[in-house]
Enzyme design. Structure first.
Site, PDB file in Angstrom:
ATOM      1  N   GLU A   9       0.578  -0.970   0.192  1.00 39.59           N
ATOM      2  CA  GLU A   9       0.222  -0.050  -0.126  1.00 39.59           C
ATOM      3  C   GLU A   9       0.890   1.283  -0.164  1.00 39.59           C
ATOM      4  OE1 GLU A   9      -4.344  -1.509   1.867  1.00 39.59           O
ATOM      5  OE2 GLU A   9      -2.629  -0.596   3.401  1.00 39.59           O
ATOM      6  N   GLU A  14      -6.262  -7.834  -0.260  1.00 43.91           N
ATOM      7  CA  GLU A  14      -7.013  -7.514   1.174  1.00 43.91           C
ATOM      8  C   GLU A  14      -8.463  -7.303   1.055  1.00 43.91           C
ATOM      9  OE1 GLU A  14      -4.934  -4.805   3.789  1.00 43.91           O
ATOM     10  OE2 GLU A  14      -3.071  -5.679   3.438  1.00 43.91           O
TER      11      GLU A  14
END
Length: 622
Positions: free
Chosen positions: A182, A256
């Site tokens: 991320e 995710e």
């Protein structure tokens, strides 16, 4: 697309029903329209699990639970601070034996998607970075800073020694490796991302790489030429359009997806329904999209390993010891309604005659009758050699990573505000042994009124590191302790002695049998024992205590805080033993409490009205 989905789901079912992956060389490729194992399409029904949050004795059980849930793969973060707790001293044994965990996954029948990027987030202390990086005041983590990158490369080479031999082309279960996590939230430096990729190549990883980001920052975190997965709770059309834009014709993968969320102290416990989970996931699976559930099993933030969040407009928030996450497999490794709902949904996609593994039996849990913490120790009877300085030093400047530091100086006669600039993160304030109140970063309480009637009053401030930030733009501002000036009535307090209490080992604490007295107000350490005929999982009930940490037979099972929502601490059966068991409690607020018991269930959703967050009244020192 529908035809591809049918083929992929059938192959998924065959993979999920296998008892184990053969320990032979395979091939893996990110194809134009599908992930390919040995040239055949596979859709990932994947679950996140972190070995560091599970006792090693339970690793195989948890992996079997994930496989029986209907999953054919797992995703694993790695935490740098576990594997290099001190600079140049690497640890890949015991609970850090990541190679053993990966081999167990293969034995159970699970492929592995590895996420060893030195930045993990994961609600873990400092996002996985080791605290000692911050000893260099100029370091900039997650950048091209040469000091940071040199340490990073050395660590990744050690990871490569452990895990490169376990890549799929070498006969292991590791299919893909994530090179950053991320990053789009943090920056967009493509040169930095390329340095990440090259570090993994140099460490011996020759498999496919990937990055992951939510759709709205995916372009920032993407490195051209590297597969980009997406994170979040999007619908199928958003997943596909985002990945079509970045990857072209590559297959779809949600790296995710969240069945619920993590908890922070002082806030409500997060839960989400099994029905909503199924309603969201089924269309994704029907479209042939691979997905990793974060978390399939959360486990526990044992020790001082919880992280914290902070950002502009949001106060500092420390995460709880439990990382239950309201996941399908709960903190103790047992199936929840989400588990069976997911399993039932996956079973619908299996070909005729294919069956999932049997669900392992639930782990037994026991209650422990009330017992007394009969031995008492004070901090002042266990003081280490002090660090002496005119101004307060941070934990890092004292060469300490976690735990507590006792800061001591003197105050002149007079009255005024005692202000601690740079409070990180929680402080108990005493003058001449009398507790005035608390300093709490999460409530922006950094000052307390003091009225000293005599000169040279002894000022004691016990500071707790409640977890370094694991997410956001302030990763480089993560030192702990007192990192600014302390002022009394507007004047700087100087001449400090600092005593470190990292509590890495509680075996050598000096105790006394006698009571410290009902009026004693300073934090204390208590010790007691209980006896077992046999061991099972249990939950230590800390609801009558205030704030502190607990060790059982030398294992730091974590910290507690009366504010909730968590009121129990999970003790796994392997950390208990037949016969006498020792419990050590460091209590900061309710020194009179000396009784404990174990429950056969957890309490994770009890917020208290009695909020031990800060001082409630002005107090005077005579």
């Amino acid at each position: 697309m529908r035809r591809i989905a049918v083929v992929l789901l059938a192959l998924l079912a065959l993979q999920a029903s296998k008892p184990a992956l053969a320990q032979q060389k395979h091939s893996f490729k990110i194809g134009e329209n599908a992930f390919l194992v040995d040239g055949k399409p596979i859709q990932f029904f994947c679950g996140e699990i972190h070995p560091y949050r599970v006792p090693p004795e339970y690793w195989k059980d948890r992996l079997q639970m994930i496989h029986a849930m209907g999953m054919n793969s797992i995703s694993i973060y790695m935490f740098w601070n576990v594997h290099e707790p001190h600079k140049g001293k690497y640890n890949f044994s015991g609970s850090a034996d990541i190679a053993k965990f990966v081999k167990l996954a293969q034995e159970v029948g699970l492929w592995v998607i590895l996420r060893p990027s030195p930045y993990a987030c994961a609600e873990w202390e400092f996002g996985g970075y080791p605290w000692w990086l911050l000893k260099d005041k100029n370091i900039k983590v997650r950048t091209k800073d040469p000091v940071f990158m040199d340490a990073y490369r050395r660590y990744i080479k050690e990871v490569g020694k452990q895990l490169a031999p376990l890549q799929v082309q070498n006969g292991g279960p590791i299919l893909m490796v994530q090179i950053e996590n991320e990053y789009g939230f943090f920056g967009s430096d493509k040169e930095y991302l390329a340095m990440n990729r090259d570090a993994f190549r140099d460490a011996g990883f020759s498999c496919d790489f990937f990055t992951c980001d939510p759709p709205y920052v995916a372009e920032n975190g993407h490195l051209p030429g590297v597969y980009a997965a997406v994170n979040g709770g999007m619908k199928s059309d958003v997943i596909m359009s985002t990945q079509d834009k970045i990857n072209g014709k590559a297959p779809y993968f949600v790296s995710e997806w969240y069945p619920a969320w993590f908890d922070v102290w002082g806030k409500k416990h997060h839960v989400a329904s099994a029905q909503k989970m199924v309603e969201h996931l089924e269309p994704i699976f029907k479209n042939g999209i691979s997905l990793n559930m974060y978390m399939a099993h959360g486990g526990s933030n044992f020790g001082f390993m919880n992280g914290a969040n902070y950002d502009d407009g949001m106060p500092y928030q420390s995460q709880t010891q439990s990382y239950d996450y309201d996941a399908p497999i709960n903190e103790a490794g047992n199936a929840t309604p989400k588990y069976y709902a997911y399993r039932e949904m996956v079973a619908k996609y299996h070909p005729t005659g294919a069956t999932l593994p049997e669900v392992p039996q639930p782990k037994k849990a026991m209650a422990i009758p009330s017992f007394t913490l009969s031995d008492v120790a004070t901090l002042w009877n266990n003081l280490p050699k002090p660090v002496v300085s005119e101004t307060p030093k941070s934990f890092e400047d004292m060469d300490q990573g976690y735990g507590y530091v006792l800061y001591e100086s003197t105050l002149p006669a007079g009255k005024g505000w005692l202000k601690v600039n740079g409070l990180r993160d929680y402080g108990v304030v005493l003058v001449d042994g009398k507790r005035l109140g608390l300093l709490v970063r999460s409530k922006k309480l950094d000052s307390i009124w003091v009225d000293c009637k005599k000169p040279n009053a002894k000022l004691s401030i016990l500071i707790e590191n409640l977890g370094r930030l694991n997410f956001g733009q302030y990763l480089n501002e993560n030192k702990k302790g007192i990192i600014g000036k302390v002022l009394f009535n507007g004047k700087e307090v100087r001449s400090w002695k600092m005593y470190g209490f990292p509590f890495e080992n509680v075996a050598n604490i000096k105790y006394k049998k006698e009571s410290v007295g009902a009026t004693y107000e300073a934090p204390i350490i208590r010790r007691g024992t209980f006896t077992l005929a046999s061991a099972a999982d249990t939950y230590l009930d800390m609801s009558s205590f205030g704030k502190g940490s607990v060790w059982v037979n030398g294992h730091h099972i974590g910290r507690y805080w009366n504010v909730g929502p968590q009121q129990t601490l999970y003790i796994p059966a392997p950390w208990l033993k037949k016969g006498k068991n020792e419990v050590v409690v460091f209590e900061m607020l309710k020194m009179e409490q000396n009784k404990l018991q174990g429950l056969d269930h957890s309490i994770l959703d009890d917020l208290k009205d009695e909020m031990f967050f800060g001082p409630t009244a002005v107090q005077q020192i005579n």
